[in-house]
Motif scaffolding. Structure first.
Motif, PDB file in Angstrom:
ATOM      1  N   ALA A  98     -33.287 -34.342  25.353  1.00  8.90           N
ATOM      2  CA  ALA A  98     -33.320 -32.911  25.555  1.00  8.90           C
ATOM      3  C   ALA A  98     -31.951 -32.278  25.669  1.00  8.90           C
ATOM      4  N   ARG A  99     -31.043 -33.134  26.212  1.00  4.36           N
ATOM      5  CA  ARG A  99     -29.553 -32.546  26.514  1.00  4.36           C
ATOM      6  C   ARG A  99     -29.099 -32.589  25.017  1.00  4.36           C
ATOM      7  N   LEU A 100     -29.199 -33.644  24.307  1.00  2.00           N
ATOM      8  CA  LEU A 100     -28.719 -33.251  22.875  1.00  2.00           C
ATOM      9  C   LEU A 100     -29.126 -32.136  22.133  1.00  2.00           C
ATOM     10  N   PHE A 101     -30.325 -31.911  22.162  1.00  2.00           N
ATOM     11  CA  PHE A 101     -30.840 -30.775  21.378  1.00  2.00           C
ATOM     12  C   PHE A 101     -30.337 -29.472  22.086  1.00  2.00           C
ATOM     13  N   ALA A 102     -30.332 -29.344  23.396  1.00  2.39           N
ATOM     14  CA  ALA A 102     -29.794 -28.092  24.141  1.00  2.39           C
ATOM     15  C   ALA A 102     -28.587 -27.761  23.739  1.00  2.39           C
ATOM     16  N   GLY A 103     -27.669 -28.977  23.951  1.00  4.16           N
ATOM     17  CA  GLY A 103     -26.209 -28.856  23.555  1.00  4.16           C
ATOM     18  C   GLY A 103     -26.016 -28.385  21.842  1.00  4.16           C
ATOM     19  N   ILE A 104     -26.735 -28.993  20.848  1.00  2.00           N
ATOM     20  CA  ILE A 104     -26.786 -28.603  19.635  1.00  2.00           C
ATOM     21  C   ILE A 104     -27.264 -27.171  19.313  1.00  2.00           C
ATOM     22  N   ARG A 105     -28.076 -26.818  20.007  1.00  2.00           N
ATOM     23  CA  ARG A 105     -28.626 -25.324  20.116  1.00  2.00           C
ATOM     24  C   ARG A 105     -27.706 -24.390  20.790  1.00  2.00           C
ATOM     25  N   ASN A 106     -26.947 -24.663  21.790  1.00  6.06           N
ATOM     26  CA  ASN A 106     -25.901 -23.923  22.288  1.00  6.06           C
ATOM     27  C   ASN A 106     -24.499 -23.903  21.693  1.00  6.06           C
ATOM     28  N   GLY A 107     -24.449 -24.645  20.844  1.00  5.09           N
ATOM     29  CA  GLY A 107     -23.321 -24.702  20.193  1.00  5.09           C
ATOM     30  C   GLY A 107     -22.164 -25.654  20.718  1.00  5.09           C
ATOM     31  N   LYS A 108     -22.507 -26.402  21.868  1.00  8.30           N
ATOM     32  CA  LYS A 108     -21.657 -27.075  22.573  1.00  8.30           C
ATOM     33  C   LYS A 108     -21.620 -28.674  21.846  1.00  8.30           C
ATOM     34  N   ILE A 109     -22.683 -28.963  21.100  1.00  5.92           N
ATOM     35  CA  ILE A 109     -22.383 -30.263  20.062  1.00  5.92           C
ATOM     36  C   ILE A 109     -22.651 -29.695  18.773  1.00  5.92           C
ATOM     37  N   PHE A 110     -21.567 -30.256  17.859  1.00  5.63           N
ATOM     38  CA  PHE A 110     -21.880 -30.005  16.326  1.00  5.63           C
ATOM     39  C   PHE A 110     -22.157 -31.158  15.940  1.00  5.63           C
ATOM     40  N   ALA A 111     -23.471 -30.886  15.367  1.00  2.00           N
ATOM     41  CA  ALA A 111     -24.331 -32.241  14.664  1.00  2.00           C
ATOM     42  C   ALA A 111     -24.725 -31.761  13.280  1.00  2.00           C
ATOM     43  N   GLU A 112     -24.289 -32.534  12.136  1.00  2.00           N
ATOM     44  CA  GLU A 112     -24.606 -32.265  10.792  1.00  2.00           C
ATOM     45  C   GLU A 112     -26.035 -32.180  10.616  1.00  2.00           C
ATOM     46  N   LYS A 113     -26.548 -31.586   9.786  1.00  2.00           N
ATOM     47  CA  LYS A 113     -28.041 -31.662   9.431  1.00  2.00           C
ATOM     48  C   LYS A 113     -28.567 -32.809   9.523  1.00  2.00           C
ATOM     49  N   ASP A 114     -27.952 -34.041   8.717  1.00  2.00           N
ATOM     50  CA  ASP A 114     -28.570 -35.317   8.605  1.00  2.00           C
ATOM     51  C   ASP A 114     -28.699 -35.900   9.952  1.00  2.00           C
ATOM     52  N   THR A 115     -27.835 -35.753  10.824  1.00  2.00           N
ATOM     53  CA  THR A 115     -27.830 -36.077  12.284  1.00  2.00           C
ATOM     54  C   THR A 115     -29.103 -35.425  12.690  1.00  2.00           C
ATOM     55  N   ARG A 116     -29.125 -34.009  12.962  1.00  2.00           N
ATOM     56  CA  ARG A 116     -30.326 -33.599  13.655  1.00  2.00           C
ATOM     57  C   ARG A 116     -31.707 -33.803  13.004  1.00  2.00           C
ATOM     58  N   GLN A 117     -31.677 -34.101  11.580  1.00  2.00           N
ATOM     59  CA  GLN A 117     -32.868 -34.760  11.307  1.00  2.00           C
ATOM     60  C   GLN A 117     -33.345 -36.117  11.716  1.00  2.00           C
ATOM     61  N   LEU A 118     -32.357 -36.967  11.709  1.00  2.00           N
ATOM     62  CA  LEU A 118     -32.712 -38.281  12.411  1.00  2.00           C
ATOM     63  C   LEU A 118     -32.819 -38.390  13.816  1.00  2.00           C
ATOM     64  N   LEU A 119     -32.278 -37.351  14.518  1.00  2.00           N
ATOM     65  CA  LEU A 119     -32.597 -37.217  15.906  1.00  2.00           C
ATOM     66  C   LEU A 119     -34.243 -36.880  16.043  1.00  2.00           C
ATOM     67  N   LEU A 120     -34.562 -36.081  15.372  1.00  2.00           N
ATOM     68  CA  LEU A 120     -35.833 -35.468  15.238  1.00  2.00           C
ATOM     69  C   LEU A 120     -36.641 -36.743  14.834  1.00  2.00           C
ATOM     70  N   GLN A 121     -36.576 -37.400  13.877  1.00  2.00           N
ATOM     71  CA  GLN A 121     -37.457 -38.449  13.257  1.00  2.00           C
ATOM     72  C   GLN A 121     -37.303 -39.471  14.146  1.00  2.00           C
ATOM     73  N   THR A 122     -36.220 -39.843  14.864  1.00  2.00           N
ATOM     74  CA  THR A 122     -36.166 -41.018  15.961  1.00  2.00           C
ATOM     75  C   THR A 122     -36.992 -40.464  17.235  1.00  2.00           C
ATOM     76  N   TRP A 123     -36.779 -39.604  17.833  1.00  2.00           N
ATOM     77  CA  TRP A 123     -37.194 -39.361  18.958  1.00  2.00           C
ATOM     78  C   TRP A 123     -38.328 -38.251  19.248  1.00  2.00           C
ATOM     79  N   PHE A 124     -38.564 -37.495  18.076  1.00  2.00           N
ATOM     80  CA  PHE A 124     -39.770 -36.482  18.193  1.00  2.00           C
ATOM     81  C   PHE A 124     -41.069 -37.189  18.688  1.00  2.00           C
ATOM     82  N   GLN A 125     -41.475 -37.987  17.617  1.00  2.00           N
ATOM     83  CA  GLN A 125     -42.773 -38.787  17.728  1.00  2.00           C
ATOM     84  C   GLN A 125     -42.854 -39.532  19.033  1.00  2.00           C
ATOM     85  N   ALA A 126     -41.553 -40.289  19.489  1.00  2.00           N
ATOM     86  CA  ALA A 126     -41.543 -41.305  20.359  1.00  2.00           C
ATOM     87  C   ALA A 126     -41.744 -40.347  21.750  1.00  2.00           C
ATOM     88  N   LEU A 127     -41.291 -39.346  21.959  1.00  2.00           N
ATOM     89  CA  LEU A 127     -41.301 -38.586  23.308  1.00  2.00           C
ATOM     90  C   LEU A 127     -43.049 -37.749  23.067  1.00  2.00           C
TER      91      LEU A 127
END
Length: 156
Positions: A127-156
């Motif tokens: 959640a902190r990572l997604f909030a940081g990405i949304r707020n612009g505090k963490i720059f994550a490339e599209k591939d990283t954001r997609q991998l975050l979703l693939q890895t953690w969305f279903q698990a949560l």
């Protein structure tokens, strides 16, 4: 920093965290040396990797036999990771941690085998990572954001 990450006593951890943050901010302000900054960033990221390795081992242990002691140790490692993420955000280099977290498929697969409280703690990192990405505090490339979703969305 390593002492703070391994300390289990709450008051000592709080004092240690505060001292490390002051030291790091002072180092950046005093030296302004790019080599020193890069060295500290690498050290912080290696500390993150160490905590992630420990967290994975604890999850493996918790998947076999969930005990209060394992849950406490997991809580400590999650606290360490959230603190390190704060530091990385402050230093504007948290994107490497986001990528590290995105590659934790084994950890995500073990998530449903541990206590609900423990799962909640781990979801706080995501959640902190997604909030940081949304707020612009963490720059994550599209591939990283997609991998975050693939890895953690279903698990949560």
């Amino acid at each position: 920093m390593k002492v703070v990450l391994k300390t289990e006593e709450n008051e000592g951890r709080l004092v240690g965290k505060s001292l490390v943050l002051k030291f790091l901010r002072g180092q950046d302000n005093l030296l302004g040396d790019m080599t020193s900054t890069e060295t500290w960033n690498k050290f912080i990221l290696s500390s993150c990797q160490s905590c992630l390795n420990s967290l994975l081992n604890l999850f493996k242990k918790g998947a076999k036999k969930n005990t209060y002691e394992v849950a406490e140790q997991i809580s400590l490692e999650v606290d360490n990771l959230l603190w390190l993420l704060d530091i990385l955000e402050d230093r504007q280099v948290a994107e490497e941690f986001a990528l590290m977290w995105a590659y934790q498929q084994k950890l995500a697969s073990l998530l449903k085998k541990v206590w609900l409280d423990t799962r909640h703690l781990v979801s706080c990192i995501t959640a902190r990572l997604f909030a940081g990405i949304r707020n612009g505090k963490i720059f994550a490339e599209k591939d990283t954001r997609q991998l975050l979703l693939q890895t953690w969305f279903q698990a949560l």
